[in-house]
Design a protein around this motif. Structure first.
Motif, mmCIF file in Angstrom:
data_model
loop_
_atom_site.group_PDB
_atom_site.id
_atom_site.type_symbol
_atom_site.label_atom_id
_atom_site.label_comp_id
_atom_site.label_asym_id
_atom_site.label_seq_id
_atom_site.Cartn_x
_atom_site.Cartn_y
_atom_site.Cartn_z
ATOM 1 N N SER A 212 -2.169 -16.791 -3.303
ATOM 2 C CA SER A 212 -2.984 -16.811 -4.521
ATOM 3 C C SER A 212 -4.463 -16.811 -4.172
ATOM 4 N N HIS A 213 -5.280 -16.427 -5.155
ATOM 5 C CA HIS A 213 -6.733 -16.536 -5.011
ATOM 6 C C HIS A 213 -7.137 -17.974 -4.717
ATOM 7 N N ALA A 214 -6.513 -18.903 -5.424
ATOM 8 C CA ALA A 214 -6.907 -20.312 -5.283
ATOM 9 C C ALA A 214 -6.774 -20.785 -3.845
ATOM 10 N N GLU A 215 -5.675 -20.410 -3.181
ATOM 11 C CA GLU A 215 -5.499 -20.827 -1.788
ATOM 12 C C GLU A 215 -6.472 -20.106 -0.869
ATOM 13 N N ALA A 216 -6.726 -18.836 -1.140
ATOM 14 C CA ALA A 216 -7.680 -18.104 -0.308
ATOM 15 C C ALA A 216 -9.082 -18.689 -0.427
ATOM 16 N N ARG A 217 -9.442 -19.180 -1.616
ATOM 17 C CA ARG A 217 -10.790 -19.732 -1.819
ATOM 18 C C ARG A 217 -11.006 -21.036 -1.066
ATOM 19 N N GLN A 218 -9.949 -21.667 -0.596
ATOM 20 C CA GLN A 218 -10.105 -22.895 0.178
ATOM 21 C C GLN A 218 -10.597 -22.615 1.594
ATOM 22 N N ASP A 236 -11.126 -9.779 -12.053
ATOM 23 C CA ASP A 236 -12.151 -10.629 -12.652
ATOM 24 C C ASP A 236 -12.597 -11.743 -11.707
ATOM 25 N N SER A 237 -11.664 -12.241 -10.902
ATOM 26 C CA SER A 237 -11.983 -13.402 -10.066
ATOM 27 C C SER A 237 -12.233 -13.054 -8.607
ATOM 28 N N ALA A 238 -12.144 -11.778 -8.239
ATOM 29 C CA ALA A 238 -12.282 -11.390 -6.836
ATOM 30 C C ALA A 238 -13.656 -11.735 -6.270
ATOM 31 N N ILE A 239 -14.690 -11.772 -7.107
ATOM 32 C CA ILE A 239 -16.039 -12.086 -6.635
ATOM 33 C C ILE A 239 -16.083 -13.449 -5.957
ATOM 34 N N GLN A 240 -15.202 -14.336 -6.336
ATOM 35 C CA GLN A 240 -15.200 -15.680 -5.770
ATOM 36 C C GLN A 240 -14.727 -15.721 -4.321
ATOM 37 N N LEU A 241 -14.173 -14.607 -3.837
ATOM 38 C CA LEU A 241 -13.739 -14.526 -2.442
ATOM 39 C C LEU A 241 -14.818 -13.959 -1.533
ATOM 40 N N THR A 247 -19.852 -7.846 0.272
ATOM 41 C CA THR A 247 -19.393 -6.681 -0.494
ATOM 42 C C THR A 247 -17.994 -6.866 -1.073
ATOM 43 N N LEU A 248 -17.853 -6.456 -2.338
ATOM 44 C CA LEU A 248 -16.573 -6.394 -3.026
ATOM 45 C C LEU A 248 -16.288 -4.938 -3.384
ATOM 46 N N VAL A 249 -15.098 -4.462 -3.006
ATOM 47 C CA VAL A 249 -14.696 -3.087 -3.291
ATOM 48 C C VAL A 249 -13.490 -3.102 -4.222
ATOM 49 N N PHE A 250 -13.631 -2.462 -5.384
ATOM 50 C CA PHE A 250 -12.499 -2.304 -6.297
ATOM 51 C C PHE A 250 -11.797 -0.990 -5.955
ATOM 52 N N VAL A 251 -10.596 -1.106 -5.404
ATOM 53 C CA VAL A 251 -9.810 0.066 -5.040
ATOM 54 C C VAL A 251 -8.777 0.357 -6.125
ATOM 55 N N GLY A 252 -8.119 -0.683 -6.620
ATOM 56 C CA GLY A 252 -7.159 -0.521 -7.696
ATOM 57 C C GLY A 252 -7.832 -0.162 -9.007
ATOM 58 N N LEU A 253 -7.127 0.596 -9.836
ATOM 59 C CA LEU A 253 -7.646 1.064 -11.121
ATOM 60 C C LEU A 253 -6.862 0.423 -12.252
ATOM 61 N N ILE A 254 -7.583 0.016 -13.305
ATOM 62 C CA ILE A 254 -6.926 -0.560 -14.469
ATOM 63 C C ILE A 254 -7.515 0.050 -15.732
ATOM 64 N N ASN A 255 -6.677 0.275 -16.717
ATOM 65 C CA ASN A 255 -7.121 0.852 -17.981
ATOM 66 C C ASN A 255 -7.553 -0.281 -18.913
ATOM 67 N N ASP A 256 -8.629 -0.952 -18.524
ATOM 68 C CA ASP A 256 -9.087 -2.142 -19.240
ATOM 69 C C ASP A 256 -10.519 -2.432 -18.813
ATOM 70 N N THR A 257 -11.107 -3.438 -19.432
ATOM 71 C CA THR A 257 -12.440 -3.909 -19.064
ATOM 72 C C THR A 257 -12.308 -5.076 -18.103
ATOM 73 N N ILE A 258 -13.094 -5.052 -17.022
ATOM 74 C CA ILE A 258 -13.138 -6.202 -16.130
ATOM 75 C C ILE A 258 -14.472 -6.905 -16.314
ATOM 76 N N SER A 259 -14.482 -8.221 -16.072
ATOM 77 C CA SER A 259 -15.676 -9.029 -16.308
ATOM 78 C C SER A 259 -15.970 -9.889 -15.082
ATOM 79 N N ASP A 262 -21.711 -13.648 -14.249
ATOM 80 C CA ASP A 262 -22.970 -13.187 -13.661
ATOM 81 C C ASP A 262 -23.564 -14.158 -12.636
ATOM 82 N N PRO A 263 -23.562 -15.474 -12.856
ATOM 83 C CA PRO A 263 -24.093 -16.362 -11.811
ATOM 84 C C PRO A 263 -23.370 -16.228 -10.478
ATOM 85 N N ASP A 264 -22.044 -15.969 -10.516
ATOM 86 C CA ASP A 264 -21.317 -15.749 -9.266
ATOM 87 C C ASP A 264 -21.828 -14.512 -8.551
ATOM 88 N N LEU A 265 -22.124 -13.462 -9.313
ATOM 89 C CA LEU A 265 -22.609 -12.212 -8.742
ATOM 90 C C LEU A 265 -24.015 -12.383 -8.171
#
Length: 332
Positions: A212-218, A236-241, A247-259, A262-265
């Protein structure tokens, strides 16, 4: 001629259609040997693929054999086994002029914007065919999958010793791992499916494997983060890693809005990149890597079936719980 048409989300029809005619001067008539199934096809089946209309003949990861060529085709001959470059670029827009044909403003992808290879024979521009002398037909479609990973790793300019993490260990995630490995990066993986996590840990000898993201963030953040999931929550939460200034690279595509919060960025002054498709040069380089044995995907959990069986198997491939990383339809 046997043709498999996706008539609408969730419904295939295996039909007989008229065979194509003779190739034009710069075309080749080919017999389809094998078709790889990727996330684009699965999303089209679900009805969640952007830039898509029905009915459509799927199939953009293709191995073919040349039957006949036009009179201006000099490098190919009858019997040649080939990889198909599925990206039909205009060659005239700003992106193409800069060599970024993968994101051509008028890009047409075989099997997405125009009919693909789930049929016995098809006509293709000869320039889209790259001869393969060593790979078996069922392995050739994976060149396109791997080239997506090569392009993403190139976008991030990964170098030896870079601390990287790949989110999602499906076929695209594994492709990214392959090229991070060749670059000499220190690789970690986030994958919620235990079977896939166990596979990457065992096959690639990776030590940083998280469910999970949570374990990776530790752990310590990474310099390069590749989100290959096509999952809104993960994206949405990948920036936290991401480590500060990295650098963060979005490789996967989704038919939606991601958020992104901003303070994390801003706190990280992070570089955010998207990665789309691959270029002709990258496809050729991946083909060479595979033929020379520098990349071997024989161990990837796969499912190879014929077209009749595919109609029944396809709904299972949509669900990751089926345990299949890569499905291939052996057409002939």
């Amino acid at each position: 001629m046997k043709t498999l048409v996706l008539e609408q989300p969730g419904r295939f029809a295996l039909t007989e259609t008229e065979a194509p005619g003779s190739p034009g001067p710069e075309e080749a008539l080919v017999q389809v040997l094998a078709v790889g199934i990727c996330g684009t096809d699965l999303h089209a089946f679900e009805g969640t693929q952007p830039f898509f209309t029905y009915p459509r003949i799927l199939g953009h990861e293709l191995a073919v054999e040349v039957i006949k060529t036009g009179d201006r085709v000099g490098e190919l001959k009858t019997g040649d086994r080939c990889l198909v470059n599925p990206y039909l670029a205009c060659g005239e827009c700003v992106a193409c002029a800069r060599g970024r044909t993968n994101c051509c403003a008028r890009l047409r992808v075989i099997g997405v914007h125009t009919d693909g290879g789930m049929r016995d024979r098809m006509l293709l521009p000869a320039r889209q065919l790259y001869k393969s002398t060593r790979l078996p037909p069922a392995r050739i479609p994976l060149v396109e999958t791997l080239a997506v990973g090569m392009h993403a790793v190139g976008r991030a300019a990964a170098q030896a010793g870079d601390r990287a993490i790949v989110v999602g260990a499906g076929p695209i995630g594994l492709s990214v791992i392959e090229f991070l490995r060749l670059a000499g990066a220190d690789i970690g993986v986030v994958e919620r499916m235990p079977e896939r996590l166990e596979f990457v840990s065992r096959h690639y000898g990776l030590k940083r494997c998280y469910p999970s993201h949570a374990e990776a963030r530790q752990e310590e953040p990474s310099m390069l983060v590749f989100d290959c999931t096509g999952d809104k929550g993960s994206m949405d939460s990948a920036i936290q890693l991401v480590q500060q200034g990295c650098t963060l690279v979005f490789v996967g595509l989704i038919n939606d809005t991601i958020s992104l919060f901003d303070p994390d960025l801003h706190r990280r002054e992070a570089t955010i990149l998207s990665s789309r498709n691959s270029t002709a040069a990258e496809l050729r380089r991946v083909l060479d890597h595979m033929e020379q044995g520098r990349i071997d995907v024989a161990a990837w959990p796969a499912d190879c079936v014929g077209p009749e069986a595919m109609v029944e198997r396809f709904p299972l491939w949509v669900h990751r719980e089926a345990g299949v990383v890569k499905a291939v339809v052996e057409w002939h």
